[in-house]
Structures are given as C-alpha cells and as structure tokens.
Enzyme design. Structure first.
Site, PDB file in Angstrom:
ATOM      1  N   GLN A 126      37.713  36.563  58.780  1.00 12.97           N
ATOM      2  CA  GLN A 126      37.548  37.150  60.107  1.00 12.97           C
ATOM      3  C   GLN A 126      36.504  38.269  60.103  1.00 12.97           C
ATOM      4  OE1 GLN A 126      40.922  39.428  61.484  1.00 12.97           O
ATOM      5  NE2 GLN A 126      40.529  38.916  63.610  1.00 12.97           N
ATOM      6  N   GLY A 127      35.539  38.186  61.006  1.00 14.32           N
ATOM      7  CA  GLY A 127      34.538  39.241  61.111  1.00 14.32           C
ATOM      8  C   GLY A 127      34.655  40.000  62.414  1.00 14.32           C
ATOM      9  N   SER A 129      36.236  43.808  62.584  1.00 15.33           N
ATOM     10  CA  SER A 129      36.042  45.255  62.411  1.00 15.33           C
ATOM     11  C   SER A 129      34.689  45.567  61.793  1.00 15.33           C
ATOM     12  CB  SER A 129      37.137  45.821  61.499  1.00 15.33           C
ATOM     13  OG  SER A 129      38.386  45.661  62.088  1.00 15.33           O
ATOM     14  N   GLU A 244      47.731  36.182  67.247  1.00 12.77           N
ATOM     15  CA  GLU A 244      48.001  36.846  65.990  1.00 12.77           C
ATOM     16  C   GLU A 244      49.300  37.644  66.060  1.00 12.77           C
ATOM     17  OE1 GLU A 244      44.986  39.632  64.921  1.00 12.77           O
ATOM     18  OE2 GLU A 244      45.574  39.721  62.842  1.00 12.77           O
TER      19      GLU A 244
END
Lengths: 395, 382
Positions: A126-127, A129, A244
């Site tokens: 996951q990109g 933050s 999520e």
C-alpha cells in the site's frame, strides 16, 4: 433475535475446520502458533492451498472467483483459520485493492489484476502515507504527471508494510494542485519492478524488518493503470478505508490469542501455583475476555445489519486494536521476567540454541512492542474518534 | 444469527417510545416522585392497558407469552425516559418467579392480578451483610403445623413499600451461605409481624427494609420446591440483571443524546463547545461504550430465559460487568460535559447519572460480576 448460528452455519464451520485439519501444513501451524517470524514463502504457500480449494478470497463474490460467502460465513472462516493456526492472508491485495478494482476499475483492469491477487502470485503493498502525510493523508505530495500515454511519478511513500516482497503497489498520487487537497488525488497501480523505484527498510522497535520507505524517481507508469477517473482517488481511498476498518476488528485472531493466553496462564508458574490462580492476573484476564465478547457481538451486529457498515465501523477498529494490544501485553506479562530476553534467532523454526523460560513459545515481548502499531495504522484511533464525532454524532 | 426485533417487538418499541416521551416527561416524572407513592395509578393502568404488565406471562394467565427480549425492549424504553414505575419488582422479578415456580393456583390467582395492574408484588431476598451473595440468607421459616413462621430481616427490597405481596426467601434448612435449604414464600405485606420501612432511592424510585417477626404463612404459600429455591433465585436475579442492562442502555442512549444536544448549543470562547476536539473524543468514547453495552444487553436478554445454568450465569455476569462499567463511564462523563449544569437537579443528565449509578449497584456491581467471570476461568481450567 437469535444469537445462535444456524445449522447451515454450523455445518459450514465443520467443513472449514475439517479442511484446515487436512490441509494446513504442520510447519506453518507451528510457526503461527508460536508467533515465529512471518515468511513470504509461507504466506504464498498457504494462499495457494486456499486458492486450489476455491477459498482464496473469503470476502470476494463468485463473479470474481471468490466463494460468495455471506459476512457471517466469512467471519466463521476467519475465526476457524485463526483457531487452527493458519497464517493471515495478505490483506493489501485481497481486502484492500481488490474491492477498489472490483468497484471502480474497468473490465481490463479486473481481468488483469484480480487473478494474480487471488492466486497469490502477485504480492501487493500500500502506498498511502508519506513522511509529511500521516493522519492528514490528503496533504500527500507524491506527484504523477501525465506525459503522453504514461504518468511520471516522483515522491516518497512510507510505512509500506511488507513492501520488500511486493510486485505491485497501489498508490495515492497527486495529479492536481487545484482546489481542495482531496480533489487532486488519483489512484494508481504501479509495478514495483519499474526503474526508478527504491525500497529502503525501516526497522521497527522489535528489531524486525516489516515496513519500508518507497522512493519514486521519474517512474513511468502506463496511463491504463489509473483506477477510475483522474482526481477522484480520494473517493476510492475512503471506500478502501471503510473496508479495512471492518476487517480490523480481528475478532477471530483475538479469540485464538485469548485461548492461547488462557493456556499460558495455566502453564506458567507463579511460585507454587499456576498463574491462573493469581486473582489479580485472572481478573484482568476476565475483564479482557468480557470486552472481547462485547466486541465480537458488536461485529456480528454490524455484519448482520442490512444497512451495511457505516462510520460505526470505526468502533470496531478502535476496540479491536485496543483489545489486541492488551492481549499481547498480557501474554508478555504472563511470562514475567522471562519476557525480558531478546533472542531474534529464536523467531525461526529451525532455532536450536538456548532459550529463556519453561515453555517453547518465544517470549512475546517483541510482539507487544510491535503491536503498538495497531492503534496507529489504518487511521489512528484518534482519527477514528474524529470520524465518529463528525459522521455519527454530527459534531 | 440475527439481531433484528420481530415486527411485533418493533411496533412495541415504537409505541412505547412515543408513550414515554409524550406521557411520562421530565415534569410528570418529578410529580410522581414527589408524591412518594412510587407509582402513578394512571401510568400503571396505561401500561396494563398496553399489555405490558403481563407481557412475559403465558396467555392462559392473561399474558402475551413474551420473553426476556420483549422485556429488553420495554426496559430500554423505560431507561430512555427514566420511568419510575415498579415494573422490575412486580413484573420481572416477582412475576417471573410466580410464572416459573408458582403452583397452578398461585399462577391463576396472581399473574392475572399483576397483568391487570391491580396488584403490586416485590421480591424480598437480599439481607444485611450479604452484599451480593445470593445464598447468604439468615431469615428463617420454621414449620409449625400446617403453616410456617418467618423471622428475619430483608434489605434493598425494590418497591417493597408499595407491594401488597412479597416473595420472601427464607432458610428452611442448612446454614447461612448454603445453596441448599432455601425456600420461597408469598407473604402479604399487611400480615401481622411484617414491619416495613419505605425509603426513596436517589434515582426517584422506592426501596424498603423489611422485618419479619414470627410471621405466620400458610403452607400453601410456599412458591416452588421446599429447600430447593436457590436455582429459582438465581434465575430471577438473572432476569432482573438482563432487564437492568437494557434499562441502562436506554439511559446511556438518552445521556448521549442530551449531552450531544448540550455541547452543540452551549457556547464558550465564541463557539459551541462541541467544536473542541477534547470534548468530541470523550463524546465518541461515550458512544463506543454505549454500543458495547448494547451488545451485552442483547446477550443478557437472549440468555436470561435459558435453563443452561453455567452458560447463562457467565453471559449475565459478563453483561452486568461491562454494562456496569459503561454506565459509570457514560454517567460520569455526561455530567462532566454538562459542566456546572450537570450537577444541578434541573438537568435530565443528572437524573440519568443517578439511575445509571444505582443500576451498577443492584444485583451485583461490576467488581462482583467480574469476580464471577474470573472464578469461572479458574473453574474451567481445573
């Protein structure tokens, strides 16, 4: 109102349990139940076994190769997996990017990306933050400029969990600086083998390499890897965060851990008696068990609510993380001073060196330190309280 | 697995919500409390009219055949409006005991009288010094020909001063602390030798301290099995706990609503205080606690009718623990967020706080029930 599982649901549970008994490899079970170091090959092996059974993605509809289970069946599956000692499947592909692709992606993207997620062939990370964009995610600055038929991406992502193994990363990138920060964000799928991507480890406080920084230096990404419309990425990101949070309650895993904690409390000695006979420790165990029961029922209420999970799902993230953290804390405390030794090599299955303490389980202090992340990631618990205050209470 | 109310329960919920908010408002409530009577005849008659006073009794005895989930719906609404009527004492506790333990004749005589609203009952069980220990009973009932003679003292008899009849637990054999040897008797409050001290409670309800000196009771007034009343007492207490959990959830919901209202309108430093994040997060925590408590009140209601003792008792203790803690949290925070107004008699929040506090103290507080859960863990490991 009936809190019992239906006969069909009980039969389903028995099927899952039997499958796990027959198919979960012993070495994997041992690794998980002793909280040893997670391993890429192990996760992939287990995903392949589930995939071959047709159970690769418990939350997916049949249309995309999922089993089409109801939310309750999904919960039963997760719980049985956790109780049996199966490893966690990789959420980033299965539960995070996949629902976004299914909902907002085009047919080509669905055909191209979903099968690799399901089989476990493609490892996703996951990109979201960035160093300057944590809770204030919309302030992100990693840029993507359209040049002909591709985007050129520049910037830096951080806290990228298991990014060191990843084939793909789904990224929020800035495609516009006009208007509100939320309005110029796009959702881009990027091949980690692209030239210009560099992954640097961040070592966590338990000494483990779980998270990374990912640098993008003029990375060329085909324009067809854009999900949905340009500058609509924030909508997709919020959709994903909702998915999520429901999963973050982690009830199945916590129930398995509670079972283990009770076992440890029976086995650990407190002087002349087993620890479970120590009233102060046992009362705290009872308190945690009670709170876990309330969480489980709340999850079931949310899952069976015909209106679907709304912002109330933030409750599940908050309570799930708080209870999980206390479970790891009590596991550490249960082993008393045996917990102080840090023996990183003992986190491998083939370790035969000296140990501290009576049990062969590794003293879990490392897990305790590591699990402080639970109340920080996925939208910190403070952000979750903001969500409740604003979206539920209208403050 | 479903958490839905039936269509009938949903209708009941809607009409009761309207009735409580339209007919039993804050000022009306204050009048009933000031009367010192512990009940308002018009309200009680209206509840009878709605079928609520016999809700959980069999249809053969003028009831509606309801269960503890129906009681949950009723009590949640009572909690939301802080209804002060003796429903818990008469319908849930005493009514439940007669329904479950009474002879044919007792059921035929008493249940319709409760359902119609003409008779109030109370459950006289707790004793001074017993705290929450259910088997600590020193009140004695000694056989004397075809009757019994009861002597002893009971405390915290909810609505005892308003009742015409009591169900009194007494020792017919064994020693104080024994689960064996307890029996239940129907005793008229007007009987010779019964002395009642009626008190107000902090939350506008009534409680009584009752002395029995050599009170003569006919053998036919025995409720259930001689010497074997303990399981029935536990069951009655569990029904009471489930009802209180639901009432607490209603009261917490009301506390959250009234507090939310307050912090959205009260201005300081030029803005509504609800704009301050420090208050927003506390309000969010009140909401979280209430939802956890609601889950446990549902668990309590679905288990309270069960005859599987161990599972039922564990569920009820878990529920009372968590609800007691949540009630304390939400009650205290609700007052705090009201600022100075929160500690005044004119605010609804203050009255909700008092009821929430007392609910924790009834039938075992959070500590007591946590200890039950804890001891259960020990037993399970033996």
């Amino acid at each position: 109102m009936d809190l019992n599982y239906t006969p069909e649901q009980e039969a389903f549970r028995a099927d899952v349990r039997q499958f796990l008994e027959d198919n979960l490899p012993d070495d994997i079970r041992e690794r998980v139940q002793k909280s040893l170091r997670p391993d890429k090959a192990m996760t992939e092996r287990w995903q392949k076994i589930l995939f071959d059974k047709g159970w690769g993605a418990s939350t997916w509809p049949e249309e995309f190769g999922g089993p089409g289970w109801s939310p309750i069946e999904q919960l039963i599956f997760e719980e049985e997996c956790a109780l049996a000692g199966a490893p966690r499947q990789l959420d980033f592909g299965l539960r995070m990017v996949a629902p976004v692709i299914m909902t907002f992606g085009n047919d080509e993207q669905k055909e191209r990306f979903l099968p690799g997620i399901l089989s476990g062939e493609d490892w996703w990370c996951q990109g979201y933050s960035e160093p300057g964009s944590g809770s204030d995610l919309a302030s992100l600055r990693t840029s993507a400029k359209l040049e002909g038929d591709h985007y050129v991406v520049n910037g830096q992502k951080t806290w990228t969990t298991l990014g060191q193994h990843a084939d793909w990363i789904f990224c929020l990138v800035r495609t516009s600086t006009e208007g509100k920060p939320q309005q110029g964000i796009s959702f881009l799928l990027i091949d980690m083998n692209n030239p210009g991507i560099e992954v640097r480890p961040i070592i966590m406080l338990d000494g483990e390499h779980e998270i990374n920084e990912v640098y993008f230096d003029n990375v060329k990404v085909p324009a067809e890897n854009l999900i949905g419309e340009e500058n609509q990425g924030w909508t997709y990101a919020k959709f994903l965060l909702g998915h999520e949070r429901t999963g973050l309650a982690n009830v199945g895993q916590w129930k398995a851990l509670m079972k283990r904690l009770k076992q440890v409390a029976r086995e650990e000695q407190d002087g002349q008696r087993p620890l479970i006979e120590n009233t102060r420790f046992r009362d705290r165990l009872a308190q945690l068990d009670t709170e876990l029961r309330a969480l489980e029922l709340t999850v079931l209420r949310v899952l069976t609510d015909k209106r679907g999970p709304g912002p109330q799902a933030s409750i599940l993230k908050i309570r799930g993380s708080e209870i999980g953290q206390r479970l790891f804390e009590m596991l550490m405390e249960a082993t008393g001073q045996d917990a102080i030794a840090h023996i990183p090599d003992a986190l491998e299955l083939d370790y035969t060196g000296p140990r501290v303490g009576s049990g062969d389980a590794t003293p879990p202090a490392g897990d305790y330190f590591n699990m402080r992340k639970l109340s920080i990631f996925g939208g910190s618990n403070e952000i979750q309280r903001n969500i409740i205050a604003q979206l539920v209470l209208g403050l | 697995m479903n958490f839905d109310l039936t269509e009938e329960q949903q209708m009941l919920n809607d009409s009761l919500r309207r009735f409580v908010s339209n007919e039993l408002g804050f000022e009306r409530r204050a009048e009933v409390i000031a009367s010192g009577k512990g009940t308002d005849p018009a309200t009680w008659a209206a509840l009878a009219e709605m079928g609520l006073l016999g809700f959980t009794f069999p249809e053969d005895y003028d009831g509606l055949g309801g269960n503890a989930v129906d009681t949950m719906v009723v009590m949640e609404n009572f909690g939301r409006g802080l209804v002060v009527e003796p429903y818990l004492a008469t319908v849930v506790l005493a009514g439940g005991l007669i329904r479950d333990q009474g002879s044919e004749a007792q059921k035929a005589e008493i249940l319709p009288a409760i359902a119609s609203g003409e008779r109030l009952l109370a459950f006289a069980h707790s004793e001074p010094g017993a705290r929450y220990n259910l088997s600590q009973v020193n009140t004695k009932a000694e056989a004397d020909g075809d009757q019994y003679r009861i002597s002893g003292a009971k405390t915290a008899v909810l609505s005892g001063g308003q009742a015409q009849q009591l169900i009194v637990s007494a020792r017919t054999s064994g020693a104080s602390g024994d689960e064996q040897g307890l029996s239940l008797f129907l005793v008229d409050t007007a009987a010779v030798g019964v002395t009642i001290n009626d008190f107000a409670t902090h939350d506008g309800q009534r409680t009584a301290e009752i002395q029995f000196s050599n009170v003569a009771v006919a053998a036919s007034q025995l409720v259930g099995r001689l010497d074997n009343a303990f399981p029935a007492i536990e069951k009655a207490v569990d029904l009471g706990i489930a009802a209180l959990c639901a009432e607490a959830v209603g009261a917490m919901e009301a506390m959250n609503a009234t507090t939310l209202d307050y912090i959205k309108t009260r201005k300081q430093f030029g803005v509504a205080i609800g704009k301050f994040q420090v208050l927003q997060h506390r309000m969010a925590d009140m909401f979280i606690q209430t939802e956890q408590a609601r889950s446990m009140a549902i668990l309590a209601a679905t288990e309270a009718d069960s005859d599987q003792r161990a599972q039922r008792r564990e569920a009820l203790s878990m529920a009372k623990t968590l609800v007691g803690q949540a009630a304390r949290y939400v009650g205290q925070e609700g007052v705090q967020l009201h600022g100075g107004m929160g500690v005044t008699d004119e605010m609804f929040a203050a009255h909700l706080f008092k009821r929430l506090t007392l609910i924790n103290l009834l039938f075992g507080d959070a500590d007591h029930h946590l200890a039950q859960v804890s001891d259960g863990l020990l037993a399970a490991s033996a």
